[in-house]
Design an enzyme around this catalytic site. Sequence first.
Site, mmCIF file in Angstrom:
data_model
loop_
_atom_site.group_PDB
_atom_site.id
_atom_site.type_symbol
_atom_site.label_atom_id
_atom_site.label_comp_id
_atom_site.label_asym_id
_atom_site.label_seq_id
_atom_site.Cartn_x
_atom_site.Cartn_y
_atom_site.Cartn_z
ATOM 1 N N SER A 151 0.866 -1.181 0.000
ATOM 2 C CA SER A 151 0.000 0.000 0.000
ATOM 3 C C SER A 151 0.896 1.221 0.000
ATOM 4 C CB SER A 151 -0.895 0.059 1.250
ATOM 5 O OG SER A 151 -1.979 -0.816 1.130
ATOM 6 N N GLU A 196 -1.265 18.737 -5.906
ATOM 7 C CA GLU A 196 -2.587 18.735 -6.538
ATOM 8 C C GLU A 196 -3.551 17.765 -5.858
ATOM 9 O OE1 GLU A 196 0.318 18.147 -8.009
ATOM 10 O OE2 GLU A 196 0.679 20.000 -9.133
ATOM 11 N N SER A 197 -3.172 17.006 -4.861
ATOM 12 C CA SER A 197 -3.980 16.118 -4.001
ATOM 13 C C SER A 197 -3.242 14.809 -3.685
ATOM 14 C CB SER A 197 -5.399 15.886 -4.489
ATOM 15 O OG SER A 197 -6.169 17.074 -4.276
ATOM 16 N N HIS A 223 -2.816 0.142 -4.076
ATOM 17 C CA HIS A 223 -2.887 -1.081 -3.271
ATOM 18 C C HIS A 223 -2.692 -2.255 -4.224
ATOM 19 C CE1 HIS A 223 -4.318 1.242 0.089
ATOM 20 N NE2 HIS A 223 -5.216 1.786 -0.703
ATOM 21 N N CYS A 244 -6.440 18.262 -8.356
ATOM 22 C CA CYS A 244 -7.115 19.559 -8.411
ATOM 23 C C CYS A 244 -6.373 20.449 -9.394
ATOM 24 C CB CYS A 244 -7.102 20.214 -7.043
ATOM 25 S SG CYS A 244 -7.855 19.181 -5.797
#
Lengths: 117, 117
Positions: free
Chosen positions: B55, B62-63, B68, B83
Amino acid sequence: MTSLGRHLLIDYHGCDRELITDTAFVRKVLLEAATRAGATIVTDVFHTFNPHGVSGVVVIAESHLAVHTWPEHGSVAVDVFSCGTKMRPEVIEAFLKDVFRAKTSFVRELERGSAPC
Amino acid sequence: MTSLGRHLLIDYHGCDRELITDTAFVRKVLLEAATRAGATIVTDVFHTFNPHGVSGVVVIAESHLAVHTWPEHGSVAVDVFSCGTKMRPEVIEAFLKDVFRAKTSFVRELERGSAPC
């Protein structure tokens, strides 16, 4: 094929702008949300943006929680990606709505790891 | 209201099981995917599960990107939350399909931060 995970996508609006600017607060409530949902916390990382806004991720044994806040809009996006049947991700939505003092929340749930029909 | 972000949810199947067991490899290709998409990398965290599975999250200006892997199923789930208009998240799907040697990919795109209709 069987789904490998549940993915809750939650968007909150009308949140308390001061609270969602506070990185320490956002981290604290995300970790508490993970614990309330029965997740096993592995590690976490949170970042404060300039001039404002918080992004953070909590890696859990069951997958991850992610948060992004937009204080200028009073908005918060939360993802809860979970595998297995031990976790109760559905308890997170109401808990965070309360602590962020959100006026509304919009929840979508998707299966992950499943092939298209 | 205007959407605050784009969220690509990608599920890969039939991946090379050895490659997606290798945490250093998965981290390397996720960071490269972020760079190829024009993202600004802030930090990252990757975790290896016992007996297998990876993971990881890359926090970007930008986020975020999240991954996974389920080597036992040959499956990988990737999230690309972005974003703004600078990033080209759509380049990531084909790049990762190639490097994970996936037989199939299933992509969904959702707007985030928008209220229900």
